[in-house]
Design a protein around this motif. Structure first.
Motif, mmCIF file in Angstrom:
data_model
loop_
_atom_site.group_PDB
_atom_site.id
_atom_site.type_symbol
_atom_site.label_atom_id
_atom_site.label_comp_id
_atom_site.label_asym_id
_atom_site.label_seq_id
_atom_site.Cartn_x
_atom_site.Cartn_y
_atom_site.Cartn_z
ATOM 1 N N UNK A 31 -8.695 0.918 8.259
ATOM 2 C CA UNK A 31 -7.359 1.268 7.780
ATOM 3 C C UNK A 31 -7.340 2.697 7.251
ATOM 4 N N UNK A 32 -8.374 3.059 6.506
ATOM 5 C CA UNK A 32 -8.464 4.428 5.986
ATOM 6 C C UNK A 32 -8.599 5.431 7.124
ATOM 7 N N UNK A 33 -9.448 5.123 8.084
ATOM 8 C CA UNK A 33 -9.690 6.013 9.230
ATOM 9 C C UNK A 33 -8.423 6.191 10.066
ATOM 10 N N UNK A 34 -7.672 5.100 10.252
ATOM 11 C CA UNK A 34 -6.478 5.125 11.091
ATOM 12 C C UNK A 34 -5.233 5.582 10.336
ATOM 13 N N UNK A 35 -5.319 5.620 9.012
ATOM 14 C CA UNK A 35 -4.172 6.028 8.207
ATOM 15 C C UNK A 35 -3.056 5.001 8.184
ATOM 16 N N UNK A 36 -3.442 3.723 8.249
ATOM 17 C CA UNK A 36 -2.467 2.627 8.200
ATOM 18 C C UNK A 36 -2.917 1.638 7.127
ATOM 19 N N UNK A 37 -2.071 0.655 6.862
ATOM 20 C CA UNK A 37 -2.392 -0.331 5.833
ATOM 21 C C UNK A 37 -3.392 -1.363 6.356
ATOM 22 N N UNK A 38 -4.075 -1.990 5.414
ATOM 23 C CA UNK A 38 -5.008 -3.068 5.759
ATOM 24 C C UNK A 38 -4.311 -4.172 6.550
ATOM 25 N N UNK A 39 -3.120 -4.659 6.129
ATOM 26 C CA UNK A 39 -2.452 -5.714 6.896
ATOM 27 C C UNK A 39 -2.131 -5.300 8.340
ATOM 28 N N UNK A 40 -1.828 -4.026 8.554
ATOM 29 C CA UNK A 40 -1.564 -3.552 9.913
ATOM 30 C C UNK A 40 -2.819 -3.696 10.782
ATOM 31 N N UNK A 41 -3.955 -3.297 10.237
ATOM 32 C CA UNK A 41 -5.218 -3.415 10.967
ATOM 33 C C UNK A 41 -5.543 -4.891 11.203
ATOM 34 N N UNK A 42 -5.349 -5.710 10.187
ATOM 35 C CA UNK A 42 -5.619 -7.153 10.304
ATOM 36 C C UNK A 42 -4.754 -7.776 11.393
ATOM 37 N N UNK A 43 -3.478 -7.403 11.440
ATOM 38 C CA UNK A 43 -2.575 -7.940 12.459
ATOM 39 C C UNK A 43 -2.984 -7.512 13.863
ATOM 40 N N UNK A 44 -3.397 -6.259 14.009
ATOM 41 C CA UNK A 44 -3.852 -5.796 15.330
ATOM 42 C C UNK A 44 -5.086 -6.563 15.771
ATOM 43 N N UNK A 45 -6.016 -6.780 14.841
ATOM 44 C CA UNK A 45 -7.217 -7.541 15.165
ATOM 45 C C UNK A 45 -6.858 -8.972 15.546
#
Length: 99
Positions: free
Chosen positions: A70-84
């Motif tokens: 999330x930090x690397x992509x500049x998005x929120x943790x939930x956004x990364x979790x949803x993509x995964x």
């Protein structure tokens, strides 16, 4: 992908004519020209879009840390979790259709 990188062509996985899954029917060694033919399924990872493949590779390289991603992509943790979660569902669906 970095702006200076030239994208590699992605292996097609869907038939452009009928939209069904393609299979690999031949492999060739570029060094000695040995050929192997058969009918082989395309690995699930290669069936993902390039963006999904990049996401999975980043997940792997960050040792599975969604917080770091999330930090690397500049998005929120939930956004990364949803993509995964979306990729996981796609892989599960792909696996079920092969059985």
């Amino acid at each position: 992908m970095k702006p200076t990188e030239i994208p590699q062509p992605k292996l097609p996985v869907i038939c452009p004519s009928c939209r069904h899954a393609l299979t690999v029917s031949a492999l060739t060694c570029n060094h000695c020209s040995t050929g192997i033919s058969g009918n082989y399924d395309i690995p699930v990872f290669l069936q993902l879009t390039q963006e999904e493949q990049d996401f999975v590779m980043q997940f792997f390289l960050s040792s599975g840390s969604l917080k770091q991603m999330a930090q690397h992509m500049g998005v929120s943790y939930p956004t990364v979790r949803n993509r995964l979660d979306d990729i996981i569902e796609k892989v599960k669906h792909s696996d079920k259709t092969k059985k």
